[in-house]
Write an enzyme that holds these catalytic residues in place. Structure first.
Site, short mmCIF file in Angstrom:
data_model
loop_
_atom_site.label_atom_id
_atom_site.label_comp_id
_atom_site.label_asym_id
_atom_site.label_seq_id
_atom_site.Cartn_x
_atom_site.Cartn_y
_atom_site.Cartn_z
N GLU A 178 1.17 -9.39 13.32
CA GLU A 178 -0.15 -9.66 12.73
C GLU A 178 -0.15 -11.08 12.20
O GLU A 178 0.77 -11.49 11.49
CB GLU A 178 -0.42 -8.66 11.59
CG GLU A 178 -0.61 -7.25 12.14
CD GLU A 178 -1.09 -6.23 11.12
OE1 GLU A 178 -0.75 -6.37 9.93
OE2 GLU A 178 -1.81 -5.30 11.52
N SER A 233 5.10 -14.60 3.80
CA SER A 233 3.81 -14.24 4.39
C SER A 233 2.88 -15.45 4.49
O SER A 233 2.74 -16.20 3.53
CB SER A 233 3.14 -13.17 3.53
OG SER A 233 4.02 -12.08 3.37
N GLU A 288 13.92 2.47 1.07
CA GLU A 288 12.97 1.48 0.56
C GLU A 288 12.64 1.87 -0.89
O GLU A 288 12.05 2.94 -1.12
CB GLU A 288 11.73 1.57 1.45
CG GLU A 288 10.90 0.35 1.49
CD GLU A 288 9.70 0.52 2.43
OE1 GLU A 288 9.38 1.64 2.85
OE2 GLU A 288 9.09 -0.51 2.71
N GLU A 322 3.15 -1.62 11.82
CA GLU A 322 3.76 -2.43 10.74
C GLU A 322 4.36 -1.42 9.77
O GLU A 322 3.63 -0.82 8.98
CB GLU A 322 2.70 -3.28 10.06
CG GLU A 322 2.06 -4.34 10.95
CD GLU A 322 2.98 -5.53 11.22
OE1 GLU A 322 4.01 -5.66 10.54
OE2 GLU A 322 2.66 -6.31 12.12
N TRP A 346 -1.81 1.56 0.72
CA TRP A 346 -2.44 1.26 -0.57
C TRP A 346 -1.88 0.00 -1.23
O TRP A 346 -2.44 -0.48 -2.20
CB TRP A 346 -2.22 2.45 -1.54
CG TRP A 346 -0.78 2.87 -1.61
CD1 TRP A 346 -0.20 3.87 -0.88
CD2 TRP A 346 0.27 2.27 -2.38
NE1 TRP A 346 1.15 3.93 -1.16
CE2 TRP A 346 1.46 2.97 -2.08
CE3 TRP A 346 0.33 1.22 -3.30
CZ2 TRP A 346 2.68 2.64 -2.66
CZ3 TRP A 346 1.54 0.89 -3.87
CH2 TRP A 346 2.69 1.59 -3.55
N ASN A 347 -0.77 -0.54 -0.74
CA ASN A 347 -0.08 -1.55 -1.57
C ASN A 347 -0.73 -2.93 -1.53
O ASN A 347 -0.62 -3.69 -2.48
CB ASN A 347 1.42 -1.61 -1.24
CG ASN A 347 1.71 -2.00 0.18
OD1 ASN A 347 0.85 -1.90 1.06
ND2 ASN A 347 2.93 -2.45 0.42
N LYS A 404 -9.45 3.46 8.45
CA LYS A 404 -9.09 4.56 7.55
C LYS A 404 -8.23 3.94 6.45
O LYS A 404 -7.04 3.71 6.64
CB LYS A 404 -8.30 5.61 8.34
CG LYS A 404 -8.38 7.02 7.79
CD LYS A 404 -7.92 7.18 6.36
CE LYS A 404 -6.44 7.28 6.20
NZ LYS A 404 -6.01 7.29 4.78
N PRO A 405 -8.84 3.64 5.28
CA PRO A 405 -8.04 3.03 4.20
C PRO A 405 -7.20 4.09 3.51
O PRO A 405 -7.41 5.29 3.72
CB PRO A 405 -9.12 2.50 3.24
CG PRO A 405 -10.27 3.44 3.42
CD PRO A 405 -10.24 3.91 4.86
N ALA A 406 -6.26 3.65 2.68
CA ALA A 406 -5.42 4.60 1.95
C ALA A 406 -6.28 5.34 0.93
O ALA A 406 -7.21 4.78 0.34
CB ALA A 406 -4.30 3.86 1.24
N CYS A 455 6.33 -4.15 1.57
CA CYS A 455 7.26 -3.92 2.69
C CYS A 455 8.24 -5.09 2.78
O CYS A 455 9.35 -4.94 3.28
CB CYS A 455 6.48 -3.79 3.99
SG CYS A 455 5.38 -5.18 4.26
P1 NAP Z 1 2.02 6.01 4.34
O1 NAP Z 1 2.20 7.21 3.49
O2 NAP Z 1 2.69 5.97 5.65
O3 NAP Z 1 0.43 5.87 4.52
C1 NAP Z 1 -0.16 4.78 5.16
C2 NAP Z 1 -1.54 5.18 5.66
O4 NAP Z 1 -1.40 6.22 6.63
C3 NAP Z 1 -2.47 5.74 4.59
O5 NAP Z 1 -3.79 5.37 4.89
C4 NAP Z 1 -2.28 7.24 4.76
O6 NAP Z 1 -3.37 8.00 4.30
C5 NAP Z 1 -2.17 7.35 6.26
N1 NAP Z 1 -1.47 8.53 6.72
C6 NAP Z 1 -0.49 9.23 6.11
N2 NAP Z 1 -0.09 10.27 6.89
C7 NAP Z 1 -0.85 10.21 8.02
C8 NAP Z 1 -0.92 11.00 9.20
N3 NAP Z 1 -0.13 12.05 9.39
N4 NAP Z 1 -1.82 10.65 10.15
C9 NAP Z 1 -2.62 9.59 9.99
N5 NAP Z 1 -2.61 8.81 8.88
C10 NAP Z 1 -1.72 9.11 7.91
O7 NAP Z 1 2.45 4.68 3.60
P2 NAP Z 1 2.05 4.17 2.15
O8 NAP Z 1 2.84 4.93 1.15
O9 NAP Z 1 0.57 4.13 1.98
O10 NAP Z 1 2.53 2.65 2.22
C11 NAP Z 1 3.81 2.26 1.96
C12 NAP Z 1 4.57 2.02 3.24
O11 NAP Z 1 3.91 1.05 4.02
C13 NAP Z 1 5.94 1.44 2.99
O12 NAP Z 1 6.89 2.05 3.84
C14 NAP Z 1 5.78 -0.03 3.34
O13 NAP Z 1 6.97 -0.69 3.71
C15 NAP Z 1 4.81 0.05 4.46
N6 NAP Z 1 4.14 -1.22 4.64
C16 NAP Z 1 4.47 -1.97 5.74
C17 NAP Z 1 3.88 -3.22 5.92
C18 NAP Z 1 4.22 -4.07 7.11
O14 NAP Z 1 3.47 -4.99 7.38
N7 NAP Z 1 5.30 -3.80 7.84
C19 NAP Z 1 2.95 -3.69 4.98
C20 NAP Z 1 2.66 -2.90 3.88
C21 NAP Z 1 3.25 -1.66 3.73
P3 NAP Z 1 -3.35 8.62 2.81
O15 NAP Z 1 -3.45 7.49 1.89
O16 NAP Z 1 -4.54 9.50 2.78
O17 NAP Z 1 -2.06 9.37 2.69
#
Ligand code: NAP
Length: 494
Positions: free
Chosen positions: A471, A454, A394, A263, A163-164, A187-189, A297
């Site tokens: 990416e 970035s 984090e 990522e 979502w961020n 599959k978006p957030a 992130c």
């Molecule tokens: P998240 O809870 O891991 O969720 C990310 C996505 O995965 C959402 O679309 C979520 O759906 C889905 N998801 C969650 N549980 C799942 C499962 N068991 N099976 C399949 N899909 C699942 O992360 P977030 O809170 O949205 O994002 C923050 C995290 O992303 C941080 O740790 C950040 O560092 C990381 N991030 C990394 C990068 C990078 O490029 N390295 C960039 C941006 C963010 P729902 O929304 O429905 O829960």
């Protein structure tokens, strides 16, 4: 820019599609279900969106599989031009997309405009890369044969985004996949589907054939994506999100040895050496910490500052933070918007409280702010003790933590003392030290005298538990390409 009016909000919300997009058509979820998308600055419901069922997910994969062969067979120039038209439309509609993003995600409008520009750059970049996929031809060392190396689209992909950064995290995946000739299910957030839905509509308007992109917002992430990951017709999973979820998806992907890009989370160190240009270091620190309200992130999580300059650094950072205006991202002059939800505020508060219990000093902020909305005060905490949870986790919030260090070896040891390795930042006037850091820090990216790394032209990604794959850059499209080589005899008959 003129202030955002109620009519502006209504216009962008009325324009956003709220269905599932499968096989080139918008439609409701199979069971008619919907879910609400909220404004984190007020808690109000913005709109309701179709809530995909597991059957809808499989329908989306069917459509992607059906469209795969024809899309892979299109001329690269054709794929390139669809992406280029999408980029032009993104640019034309930048203001409305930015407003939509701020409404669903909360970041200040200026930052949303920045993300539309940044996210759009991936669409432009991969429109240019689509026509530059080359192979190679060579003589084997024995001189007895020739090898021809060619690249082909990997096939239907599942793209899961957080979502961020509701636009950029999607375009960083969708654009290279389409450029390579892959079809996708996105599959978006759950918290921020609107900007990605609007971008999907732009792709359709840009002339993308039916079935090349599907989007399935859902409140049942695992139930909808699980069957796709278990389906051998799916050939690639690209995920951006937290490390625990990424690790779980990797285990699932192992069943069919599915190609993956991950990522994941970060815990970025930010090093300020005694010879740093302090003005530049302060500017970089504020960018690396407070951009996206700390919910990136790439956000600097741990500031290690040489003991000779730590007081000056803290004074200057704190002075800037005291001047920050907190409020709804749509209000003029706001620097710090809301966090995404209550859980994010609770997490920031618990981490700061733990650090204080272990002896840290709160220089500015350190408290949640009254609602409506989910706000945490921009905060500076200094002299954080080793072992504090805030140095391991984090933060994902507007909290800047400072720890002093004595010399380069200690700084490197502290910086590498984490399971993450996404990005690091360092400020020093010593070029040789900069080079040493590039070789010593365990990181996928290093910002040397800059607070933002970035860029669409660079291979974004991490090492250690921050992920797999890259990416952007010339590397980004290869995440969506297979490599095949052909061995042939020496054509001269040797
Ligand atoms: P998240 O809870 O891991 O969720 C990310 C996505 O995965 C959402 O679309 C979520 O759906 C889905 N998801 C969650 N549980 C799942 C499962 N068991 N099976 C399949 N899909 C699942 O992360 P977030 O809170 O949205 O994002 C923050 C995290 O992303 C941080 O740790 C950040 O560092 C990381 N991030 C990394 C990068 C990078 O490029 N390295 C960039 C941006 C963010 P729902 O929304 O429905 O829960």
């Amino acid at each position: 820019m003129s202030p955002v009016t109620a009519a502006d909000r209504r216009r962008v919300l009325d324009a956003v599609p709220t269905g599932l997009f499968i096989g080139g058509s918008w439609g409701p979820a199979g069971d008619g279900g919907t879910f609400d998308v909220h404004d984190p600055a007020t808690g109000e419901v913005l709109v309701s969106v179709a809530d995909a069922t597991p059957e809808d997910g499989l329908r989306a994969l069917d459509a992607a599989v059906a469209a795969q062969a024809a899309w892979a067979a299109t001329a690269p120039r054709e794929r390139s031009e669809v992406l280029r038209r999408a980029f032009d439309l993104l640019r034309e509609r930048a203001d409305d997309l930015a407003l939509l993003m701020t409404l669903e995600m909360g970041k200040p409008l200026a930052e949303s405009r920045g993300e539309v520009a940044y996210g759009g750059e991936f669409v432009r970049w991969f429109s240019e890369e689509a026509v530059r996929v080359t192979g190679r031809y060579g003589t084997n060392p024995e001189g007895t044969g020739r090898t021809t190396v060619l690249h082909r689209p990997v096939g239907p992909c599942l793209l899961i985004t957080p979502w961020n950064f509701p636009l950029a995290m999607a375009t960083r995946k969708i654009a290279p996949a389409l450029a390579a000739g892959c079809t996708v299910v996105v599959k978006p957030a759950e918290q921020t589907p609107l900007t990605t839905l609007a971008f999907t509509a732009i792709l359709a308007e840009a002339g993308l054939p039916d079935g090349v992109v599907q989007i399935v917002p859902t409140t049942r992430a695992a139930d909808v994506t699980g069957p796709l990951i278990d389906d051998p017709r799916l050939r690639k999973l690209s995920f951006t999100g937290s490390t625990p979820v990424g690790s779980q998806l990797l285990r699932q992907a192992a069943t069919h040895v599915l190609r993956t890009s991950m990522e994941l989370g970060g815990n970025a160190p930010f090093l300020v050496f005694e010879d740093a240009d302090l003005d530049a270091a302060v500017t970089g620190a504020l960018q690396a910490k407070f951009r996206n309200v700390g919910q990136a992130c790439t956000a600097a999580n741990r500031f290690f500052v040489h003991e000779r300059v730590v007081d000056a650094f803290v004074d200057r950072v704190a002075e800037a933070v005291r001047g920050y205006r907190v409020g709804a991202g749509t209000d003029d002059g706001v620097d710090i918007g809301p966090l995404i939800d209550d859980r994010a505020v609770d997490k920031a508060a618990a981490l700061v409280d733990d650090a204080v219990r272990r002896g840290a000093e709160v220089v500015v902020g350190g408290e949640r702010l009254d609602g409506p909305g989910t706000f945490y005060a921009p905060t500076v905490v200094r002299d954080v003790a080793p072992g504090s949870e805030i140095l391991r986790t984090e933060i994902f919030g507007p909290v800047l933590t400072v720890v002093p260090f004595a010399d380069e070896d200690e700084a490197v040891r502290l910086a590498n003392d984490t399971e993450y390795g996404l990005v690091a930042y360092a400020f020093t006037r010593d070029r040789a030290r900069g080079q040493r850091l590039a070789e010593r820090l365990e990181t996928g990216m290093l910002g040397l005298d800059v607070g933002v790394v970035s860029n669409a032209s660079a291979p974004f990604g991490g090492v250690k538990e921050s992920g797999l794959g890259r990416e952007g850059g010339s590397e980004g499209i290869h995440e969506y390409l297979e490599t095949t080589y052909v061995m042939t005899p020496d054509p001269f008959g040797a």
